[in-house]
Design a protein around this motif. Sequence first.
Motif, PDB file in Angstrom:
ATOM      1  N   LEU A  40       1.078  -1.263  -0.012  1.00  0.00           N
ATOM      2  CA  LEU A  40      -0.037   0.112  -0.058  1.00  0.00           C
ATOM      3  C   LEU A  40       1.021   1.392  -0.114  1.00  0.00           C
ATOM      4  O   LEU A  40       1.857   1.133   0.579  1.00  0.00           O
ATOM      5  N   GLY A  41       0.592   2.256  -0.904  1.00  0.00           N
ATOM      6  CA  GLY A  41       1.586   3.453  -0.747  1.00  0.00           C
ATOM      7  C   GLY A  41       0.852   4.450  -1.728  1.00  0.00           C
ATOM      8  O   GLY A  41       0.271   3.942  -2.936  1.00  0.00           O
ATOM      9  N   PRO A  42       1.308   5.665  -1.513  1.00  0.00           N
ATOM     10  CA  PRO A  42       0.965   6.682  -2.784  1.00  0.00           C
ATOM     11  C   PRO A  42       1.549   6.453  -4.087  1.00  0.00           C
ATOM     12  O   PRO A  42       2.551   5.786  -4.018  1.00  0.00           O
ATOM     13  N   PRO A 166      -3.798  -4.666 -10.027  1.00  0.00           N
ATOM     14  CA  PRO A 166      -4.438  -5.693 -10.999  1.00  0.00           C
ATOM     15  C   PRO A 166      -5.993  -5.153 -11.155  1.00  0.00           C
ATOM     16  O   PRO A 166      -6.389  -5.400 -12.466  1.00  0.00           O
ATOM     17  N   THR A 167      -6.472  -4.406 -10.321  1.00  0.00           N
ATOM     18  CA  THR A 167      -7.939  -4.219 -10.677  1.00  0.00           C
ATOM     19  C   THR A 167      -8.324  -2.772 -10.866  1.00  0.00           C
ATOM     20  O   THR A 167      -9.303  -2.104 -10.794  1.00  0.00           O
ATOM     21  N   THR A 195      -0.033  -5.091  -5.339  1.00  0.00           N
ATOM     22  CA  THR A 195       0.188  -3.463  -4.993  1.00  0.00           C
ATOM     23  C   THR A 195      -1.342  -3.068  -5.249  1.00  0.00           C
ATOM     24  O   THR A 195      -1.922  -3.579  -6.091  1.00  0.00           O
ATOM     25  N   THR A 196      -1.772  -1.990  -4.366  1.00  0.00           N
ATOM     26  CA  THR A 196      -3.093  -1.554  -4.882  1.00  0.00           C
ATOM     27  C   THR A 196      -3.628   0.003  -4.126  1.00  0.00           C
ATOM     28  O   THR A 196      -2.539   0.281  -3.225  1.00  0.00           O
ATOM     29  N   HIS A 197      -4.301   0.501  -4.674  1.00  0.00           N
ATOM     30  CA  HIS A 197      -4.615   1.716  -4.189  1.00  0.00           C
ATOM     31  C   HIS A 197      -5.886   1.893  -3.395  1.00  0.00           C
ATOM     32  O   HIS A 197      -6.296   2.590  -2.532  1.00  0.00           O
ATOM     33  N   TYR A 198      -6.850   0.643  -3.774  1.00  0.00           N
ATOM     34  CA  TYR A 198      -8.066   0.498  -2.985  1.00  0.00           C
ATOM     35  C   TYR A 198      -7.924   0.042  -1.678  1.00  0.00           C
ATOM     36  O   TYR A 198      -7.505  -1.148  -1.434  1.00  0.00           O
ATOM     37  N   MET A 199      -8.724   0.883  -0.580  1.00  0.00           N
ATOM     38  CA  MET A 199      -8.324   0.382   0.817  1.00  0.00           C
ATOM     39  C   MET A 199      -9.305  -0.696   1.062  1.00  0.00           C
ATOM     40  O   MET A 199      -8.835  -1.625   1.877  1.00  0.00           O
ATOM     41  N   ASP A 200     -10.364  -0.868   0.401  1.00  0.00           N
ATOM     42  CA  ASP A 200     -11.129  -2.064   0.407  1.00  0.00           C
ATOM     43  C   ASP A 200     -10.571  -3.244   0.195  1.00  0.00           C
ATOM     44  O   ASP A 200     -10.685  -4.451   0.819  1.00  0.00           O
TER      45      ASP A 200
END
Lengths: 316, 377
Positions: A40-42, A166-167, A195-200
């Motif tokens: 997770l990260g900007p 990926p999403t 890696t993701t941006h989405y918190m959910d």
Amino acid sequence: MTDHDTIPVLAHDLVKRFGDFVAVDHINLEARAGEVVGFLGPNGSGKSTTIRMLCGLLRPSAGQALVAGFDVARKPEQVRRRIGYMSQKFSLYNDLQVIENIRFFAGMYDVPASVLHERTEWVLYMAGLVGRESTITGTLPGGWKQRLALGCAVLHRPSILFLDEPTSGVDPISRRRFWELIHAMAAEGVTVLVTTHYMDEAEYCNRLVLIFQGRIVASGSPTELKQQAMAGELLLIECDRLGPALDLLQQVPDARHVALFGKALHVVVPDAQTGIPRLRAVLSAHGIAVSRIEPIRASLEDVFVSLTAQLSGQRT
Amino acid sequence: MLRRLHEMLVKEFIQVFRDTRTRTLLFVPPIIQMLIFGYAATLEVRHIPIAVLDYDNSQVSRELLSRFTASPYFDVRTYLSDRREIGDLIDRGEVTVALQINGGFAQDLGKGQTARLQVIVDSSNSNTALIAVSYINQIAARFAQEFQRTQLLRTSPFAPSQMPSIVFERRPLFNVNFDSQWFFVPGVIGNLILVMVVSLTAFAIVREREIGTLEQIMVTPIGRLEFILGKTVPFFLIGLFDTALVSLVGTFWFGVPFRGSIGVLAIGSILFILCMLGIGLFISTISRTQQQAMVSGFFFNMPAISFSGFGTPIGSMPEWLQTLTYLNPLRHFLEVLRGVYLKGVRLDVLWPQMVAMGLLGSIMLAISVARFQKSLD
């Protein structure tokens, strides 16, 4: 699926520099079989760079990474046979048919002829594309394409899977289905780094690694992170005139990480019992009507915002 | 190894041949360009527009001017009455040459004195201007000679046999009629193959980089060589097919004789295409986007064509530049093309060109393959 003795992913003081810019700064990491690790990260924090080094796409500037027991810098080919990789860019051939893409990647991964049929069927089934084998890939809706991309990345049954956002650009229902697939694979022992941006999405991970400016700033399960990162209690405040209220609360010494969430404010105070009446008093004194003020459970987003804010050196 | 290469090739061919537009692009433009260039690329200067101004207005002056009217090299556009009109006509590019015959022209000639024909020429294109002036010279000289002869005949009928003169008899080899199309058409074949193969190869790889599929392929166990072969073999075959296609146009449409052997042409084409694949591959290793590839390709194509002997003869370049042209594969290929087409020469003559292309191709391919890393940095 993995050898029992090797740790699937092991990074030690991994560094990547692009000229003077340090994209990844001494990252240490360990992922075990069947674990789903979320990065997770900007944007620009070094998540993708780390993943790319682990896949052997980028050479580490310093440090060492072992993936499936092989050094990524020295034996990238050995690593590549054992991993699956899917990037944020949709990277199948849009001008090929679904089945042609599957065959192509099966060929690239040397999937034995004896299991080719079974694997192909599995990918089609998993992606929900049975009966649409000869559809031109580019005409598929985003969610289907992305499941197909995942299918193509795991045709060779890798024991380690790297997913780089990926999403992104996929609707919530497709995202949920995608994560069900990921968990099914993890249950079979596949190690997943995502890696993701989405918190959910981050909530789906067994373990989270927060990366900021190339460094790991926090890690743990989502629950652990929420507890350790907040250092206090999170209050939700609903009131009129949110803008002035925000400015006002930022002046209160004990109130930290004041942030706007939708139509409400989130504030962290050392203790809710004493905090609530104090903040209410401050707001009323300035003529701001408070309709609701109560402690809430911190979400990952709160953790993320407060941690990055702390690290940026801004006291909010 | 073979399986992956096979899958790469299957994929490439599907991509090339599925899309009608791409399919058309590979074969139709070369033919159209061959036709256009075949007609347009020529050093011949014909139909030069001229204006004439005849102050003498005598029978002799009119006869001289009629030689220009009859010449295929000149088109007399206007007959002027005032010399001040000349400047304007040349400025506006309506005529390239103006001829001015002053009063007393016939009289001077009659008296056996030197008569002057004034030629005003637009020399902004120095080549055309020089050629035009030399044509005028020829016409005027022949006119003078014939004028002299008739004068002599009139005064002493038996004199002409005593006049000394040198008559040159030309015996051109290979291109008897000095048809410049014969010279240019083989050159156009070389240029077309160069542009096609270099850009197709460079674009094919850079496009995969741009859309992200290159990254996806790089994380598979595919070897560098398998990937490069998979990417270049299709364009090698397409290049070879295009060579055959435009060669057929050259022979059957333009009637350029094919005097040599198809085998020699094939060897030359294969070696040349290998050089171009090397260049295309090299461009793909230094370009991140298709736009960059296009500009890099341009920087190669332009000098490669200019310094190949396609238009400007290599012999008329400065010596150091002449030496440099040996590094230009197109120079060698043009020599092979013209040799095979017009002279019908074989390997006993063309082997140095073949060796040169072989060497250049190997070096370029080796550099490009070495530069092509299976990583992103």
